[in-house]
Write a protein that holds these residues in place. Structure first.
Motif, PDB file in Angstrom:
ATOM      1  N   ARG A  14       0.831  -1.196   0.000  1.00  0.00           N
ATOM      2  CA  ARG A  14       0.000   0.000   0.000  1.00  0.00           C
ATOM      3  C   ARG A  14       0.861   1.239   0.000  1.00  0.00           C
ATOM      4  O   ARG A  14       1.916   1.273   0.640  1.00  0.00           O
ATOM      5  CB  ARG A  14      -0.889  -0.007   1.247  1.00  0.00           C
ATOM      6  N   SER A  15       0.397   2.249  -0.695  1.00  0.00           N
ATOM      7  CA  SER A  15       0.991   3.586  -0.645  1.00  0.00           C
ATOM      8  C   SER A  15      -0.120   4.561  -0.302  1.00  0.00           C
ATOM      9  O   SER A  15      -1.256   4.394  -0.739  1.00  0.00           O
ATOM     10  CB  SER A  15       1.582   3.979  -1.999  1.00  0.00           C
ATOM     11  N   VAL A  16       0.212   5.578   0.487  1.00  0.00           N
ATOM     12  CA  VAL A  16      -0.754   6.617   0.850  1.00  0.00           C
ATOM     13  C   VAL A  16      -0.142   7.961   0.468  1.00  0.00           C
ATOM     14  O   VAL A  16       0.994   8.259   0.839  1.00  0.00           O
ATOM     15  CB  VAL A  16      -1.087   6.587   2.363  1.00  0.00           C
ATOM     16  N   PHE A  17      -0.919   8.757  -0.263  1.00  0.00           N
ATOM     17  CA  PHE A  17      -0.453  10.060  -0.722  1.00  0.00           C
ATOM     18  C   PHE A  17      -1.415  11.142  -0.254  1.00  0.00           C
ATOM     19  O   PHE A  17      -2.628  10.946  -0.298  1.00  0.00           O
ATOM     20  CB  PHE A  17      -0.422  10.127  -2.261  1.00  0.00           C
ATOM     21  N   GLU A  18      -0.880  12.264   0.164  1.00  0.00           N
ATOM     22  CA  GLU A  18      -1.728  13.422   0.397  1.00  0.00           C
ATOM     23  C   GLU A  18      -1.784  14.210  -0.899  1.00  0.00           C
ATOM     24  O   GLU A  18      -0.750  14.474  -1.517  1.00  0.00           O
ATOM     25  CB  GLU A  18      -1.178  14.310   1.519  1.00  0.00           C
ATOM     26  N   VAL A  19      -2.997  14.549  -1.320  1.00  0.00           N
ATOM     27  CA  VAL A  19      -3.186  15.320  -2.546  1.00  0.00           C
ATOM     28  C   VAL A  19      -3.953  16.592  -2.221  1.00  0.00           C
ATOM     29  O   VAL A  19      -4.642  16.677  -1.189  1.00  0.00           O
ATOM     30  CB  VAL A  19      -3.930  14.487  -3.630  1.00  0.00           C
ATOM     31  N   ALA A  20      -3.844  17.574  -3.101  1.00  0.00           N
ATOM     32  CA  ALA A  20      -4.501  18.857  -2.866  1.00  0.00           C
ATOM     33  C   ALA A  20      -6.021  18.754  -2.987  1.00  0.00           C
ATOM     34  O   ALA A  20      -6.759  19.472  -2.310  1.00  0.00           O
ATOM     35  CB  ALA A  20      -3.976  19.894  -3.847  1.00  0.00           C
ATOM     36  N   GLY A  21      -6.494  17.865  -3.841  1.00  0.00           N
ATOM     37  CA  GLY A  21      -7.933  17.729  -4.024  1.00  0.00           C
ATOM     38  C   GLY A  21      -8.254  16.553  -4.913  1.00  0.00           C
ATOM     39  O   GLY A  21      -7.383  15.993  -5.583  1.00  0.00           O
ATOM     40  N   LEU A  22      -9.524  16.175  -4.905  1.00  0.00           N
ATOM     41  CA  LEU A  22     -10.021  15.091  -5.746  1.00  0.00           C
ATOM     42  C   LEU A  22     -11.131  15.661  -6.639  1.00  0.00           C
ATOM     43  O   LEU A  22     -11.414  16.862  -6.594  1.00  0.00           O
ATOM     44  CB  LEU A  22     -10.519  13.930  -4.879  1.00  0.00           C
ATOM     45  N   ALA A  23     -11.767  14.826  -7.449  1.00  0.00           N
ATOM     46  CA  ALA A  23     -12.742  15.284  -8.441  1.00  0.00           C
ATOM     47  C   ALA A  23     -13.887  16.101  -7.839  1.00  0.00           C
ATOM     48  O   ALA A  23     -14.363  17.051  -8.441  1.00  0.00           O
ATOM     49  CB  ALA A  23     -13.298  14.086  -9.213  1.00  0.00           C
ATOM     50  N   ASN A  24     -14.325  15.731  -6.651  1.00  0.00           N
ATOM     51  CA  ASN A  24     -15.356  16.477  -5.934  1.00  0.00           C
ATOM     52  C   ASN A  24     -14.682  17.055  -4.691  1.00  0.00           C
ATOM     53  O   ASN A  24     -14.045  16.312  -3.948  1.00  0.00           O
ATOM     54  CB  ASN A  24     -16.505  15.530  -5.553  1.00  0.00           C
ATOM     55  N   PRO A  25     -14.816  18.342  -4.441  1.00  0.00           N
ATOM     56  CA  PRO A  25     -14.159  18.936  -3.268  1.00  0.00           C
ATOM     57  C   PRO A  25     -14.586  18.307  -1.945  1.00  0.00           C
ATOM     58  O   PRO A  25     -13.897  18.461  -0.939  1.00  0.00           O
ATOM     59  CB  PRO A  25     -14.568  20.407  -3.320  1.00  0.00           C
ATOM     60  N   ALA A  26     -15.697  17.573  -1.929  1.00  0.00           N
ATOM     61  CA  ALA A  26     -16.173  16.930  -0.706  1.00  0.00           C
ATOM     62  C   ALA A  26     -15.482  15.589  -0.445  1.00  0.00           C
ATOM     63  O   ALA A  26     -15.561  15.066   0.658  1.00  0.00           O
ATOM     64  CB  ALA A  26     -17.682  16.726  -0.782  1.00  0.00           C
ATOM     65  N   PHE A  27     -14.812  15.049  -1.452  1.00  0.00           N
ATOM     66  CA  PHE A  27     -14.140  13.761  -1.277  1.00  0.00           C
ATOM     67  C   PHE A  27     -12.851  13.949  -0.490  1.00  0.00           C
ATOM     68  O   PHE A  27     -12.024  14.796  -0.810  1.00  0.00           O
ATOM     69  CB  PHE A  27     -13.783  13.120  -2.622  1.00  0.00           C
ATOM     70  N   LEU A  28     -12.675  13.120   0.528  1.00  0.00           N
ATOM     71  CA  LEU A  28     -11.442  13.112   1.316  1.00  0.00           C
ATOM     72  C   LEU A  28     -10.578  11.902   0.972  1.00  0.00           C
ATOM     73  O   LEU A  28      -9.406  11.869   1.323  1.00  0.00           O
ATOM     74  CB  LEU A  28     -11.776  13.089   2.821  1.00  0.00           C
ATOM     75  N   VAL A  29     -11.177  10.895   0.309  1.00  0.00           N
ATOM     76  CA  VAL A  29     -10.502   9.616   0.062  1.00  0.00           C
ATOM     77  C   VAL A  29     -10.799   9.113  -1.347  1.00  0.00           C
ATOM     78  O   VAL A  29     -11.954   9.152  -1.791  1.00  0.00           O
ATOM     79  CB  VAL A  29     -10.989   8.543   1.072  1.00  0.00           C
ATOM     80  N   GLU A  30      -9.767   8.620  -2.015  1.00  0.00           N
ATOM     81  CA  GLU A  30      -9.914   7.850  -3.251  1.00  0.00           C
ATOM     82  C   GLU A  30      -8.896   6.716  -3.169  1.00  0.00           C
ATOM     83  O   GLU A  30      -7.761   6.936  -2.743  1.00  0.00           O
ATOM     84  CB  GLU A  30      -9.652   8.696  -4.495  1.00  0.00           C
ATOM     85  N   ILE A  31      -9.329   5.518  -3.548  1.00  0.00           N
ATOM     86  CA  ILE A  31      -8.446   4.348  -3.465  1.00  0.00           C
ATOM     87  C   ILE A  31      -8.494   3.562  -4.766  1.00  0.00           C
ATOM     88  O   ILE A  31      -9.579   3.243  -5.261  1.00  0.00           O
ATOM     89  CB  ILE A  31      -8.822   3.427  -2.278  1.00  0.00           C
ATOM     90  N   GLU A  32      -7.310   3.244  -5.300  1.00  0.00           N
ATOM     91  CA  GLU A  32      -7.173   2.325  -6.430  1.00  0.00           C
ATOM     92  C   GLU A  32      -6.748   0.979  -5.868  1.00  0.00           C
ATOM     93  O   GLU A  32      -5.978   0.924  -4.905  1.00  0.00           O
ATOM     94  CB  GLU A  32      -6.083   2.795  -7.393  1.00  0.00           C
ATOM     95  N   ALA A  33      -7.248  -0.103  -6.457  1.00  0.00           N
ATOM     96  CA  ALA A  33      -6.914  -1.441  -5.981  1.00  0.00           C
ATOM     97  C   ALA A  33      -6.408  -2.294  -7.133  1.00  0.00           C
ATOM     98  O   ALA A  33      -6.827  -2.121  -8.282  1.00  0.00           O
ATOM     99  CB  ALA A  33      -8.122  -2.096  -5.343  1.00  0.00           C
ATOM    100  N   GLU A  34      -5.487  -3.189  -6.806  1.00  0.00           N
ATOM    101  CA  GLU A  34      -5.038  -4.205  -7.749  1.00  0.00           C
ATOM    102  C   GLU A  34      -5.242  -5.549  -7.070  1.00  0.00           C
ATOM    103  O   GLU A  34      -4.806  -5.756  -5.937  1.00  0.00           O
ATOM    104  CB  GLU A  34      -3.573  -4.021  -8.115  1.00  0.00           C
ATOM    105  N   ALA A  35      -5.935  -6.446  -7.761  1.00  0.00           N
ATOM    106  CA  ALA A  35      -6.175  -7.787  -7.235  1.00  0.00           C
ATOM    107  C   ALA A  35      -5.617  -8.798  -8.236  1.00  0.00           C
ATOM    108  O   ALA A  35      -5.248  -8.432  -9.364  1.00  0.00           O
ATOM    109  CB  ALA A  35      -7.679  -8.018  -7.032  1.00  0.00           C
ATOM    110  N   VAL A  36      -5.533 -10.055  -7.833  1.00  0.00           N
ATOM    111  CA  VAL A  36      -5.106 -11.116  -8.747  1.00  0.00           C
ATOM    112  C   VAL A  36      -6.138 -12.233  -8.720  1.00  0.00           C
ATOM    113  O   VAL A  36      -6.785 -12.503  -7.717  1.00  0.00           O
ATOM    114  CB  VAL A  36      -3.711 -11.674  -8.402  1.00  0.00           C
ATOM    115  N   ARG A  37      -6.253 -12.863  -9.872  1.00  0.00           N
ATOM    116  CA  ARG A  37      -7.154 -13.991 -10.039  1.00  0.00           C
ATOM    117  C   ARG A  37      -6.339 -15.188 -10.488  1.00  0.00           C
ATOM    118  O   ARG A  37      -5.499 -15.071 -11.367  1.00  0.00           O
ATOM    119  CB  ARG A  37      -8.214 -13.666 -11.096  1.00  0.00           C
ATOM    120  N   LYS A  38      -6.583 -16.347  -9.846  1.00  0.00           N
ATOM    121  CA  LYS A  38      -5.899 -17.570 -10.249  1.00  0.00           C
ATOM    122  C   LYS A  38      -6.457 -18.082 -11.542  1.00  0.00           C
ATOM    123  O   LYS A  38      -7.592 -17.935 -11.846  1.00  0.00           O
ATOM    124  CB  LYS A  38      -6.063 -18.656  -9.185  1.00  0.00           C
TER     125      LYS A  38
END
Length: 163
Positions: A139-163
């Motif tokens: 995991r990496s966590v970054f502080e950013v100046a803003g997201l697409a909606n000014p009300a959003f405090l969190v955005e998360i991208e995920a990577e998963a694997v499938r057998k």
């Protein structure tokens, strides 16, 4: 001809073994922090990249331009986003145990000097760690100046694997 068939069978058997291997998760030495230090993904597994997930509306009566509509703080929005990722994975026949990497983007709450990492961790550990999902992702966590909606405090991208 028999030697060729034997070699082909051995190669096929070893390839099948490699494909059947599980993801190897390396914990952080001498730590109970709920992330993996590194992860090895064996050949034959499919990477599933989940686009950035932002909070969904939780309070229909709140102004969608305010954080209150999505969870009033970083912890609530983290839980909201993680539930969204969990639902997306479920729709694809996967779960949080299949997640190998998260990239987290946090915005400082209004009036705060910096991102609320402690609030994020309170939400995150409701999904990963002791008593929860123990297949920990990197995991990496970054502080950013803003997201697409000014009300959003969190955005998360995920990577998963499938057998």
């Amino acid at each position: 001809m028999k030697r060729f068939m034997l070699c082909a069978a051995l190669l096929a058997a070893s390839a099948g073994t490699a494909m059947a291997q599980d993801v190897v998760r390396h914990p952080i030495p001498n730590s109970d922090f709920p992330i993996a230090q590194a992860i090895e993904i064996p050949a034959g597994m499919t990477r599933v990249l989940v686009s950035g997930t932002v909070p969904s509306v939780m309070d229909q009566n709140a102004d969608p331009k305010t954080a209150a509509a999505y969870g009033a703080d970083t912890e609530a929005q983290t839980v909201n986003v993680m539930k969204g990722i969990e639902a997306k994975l479920k729709d694809m026949g996967l779960g949080l145990g299949d997640v190998v990497k998260l990239q987290v983007y946090l915005v400082a709450p209004e009036g705060a000097q910096a991102m609320d990492f402690a609030g994020f961790m309170k939400g995150y550990t409701q999904f990963f760690g002791p008593g929860k999902q123990t297949n920990l992702p990197t995991r990496s966590v970054f502080e950013v100046a803003g997201l697409a909606n000014p009300a959003f405090l969190v955005e998360i991208e995920a990577e998963a694997v499938r057998k």
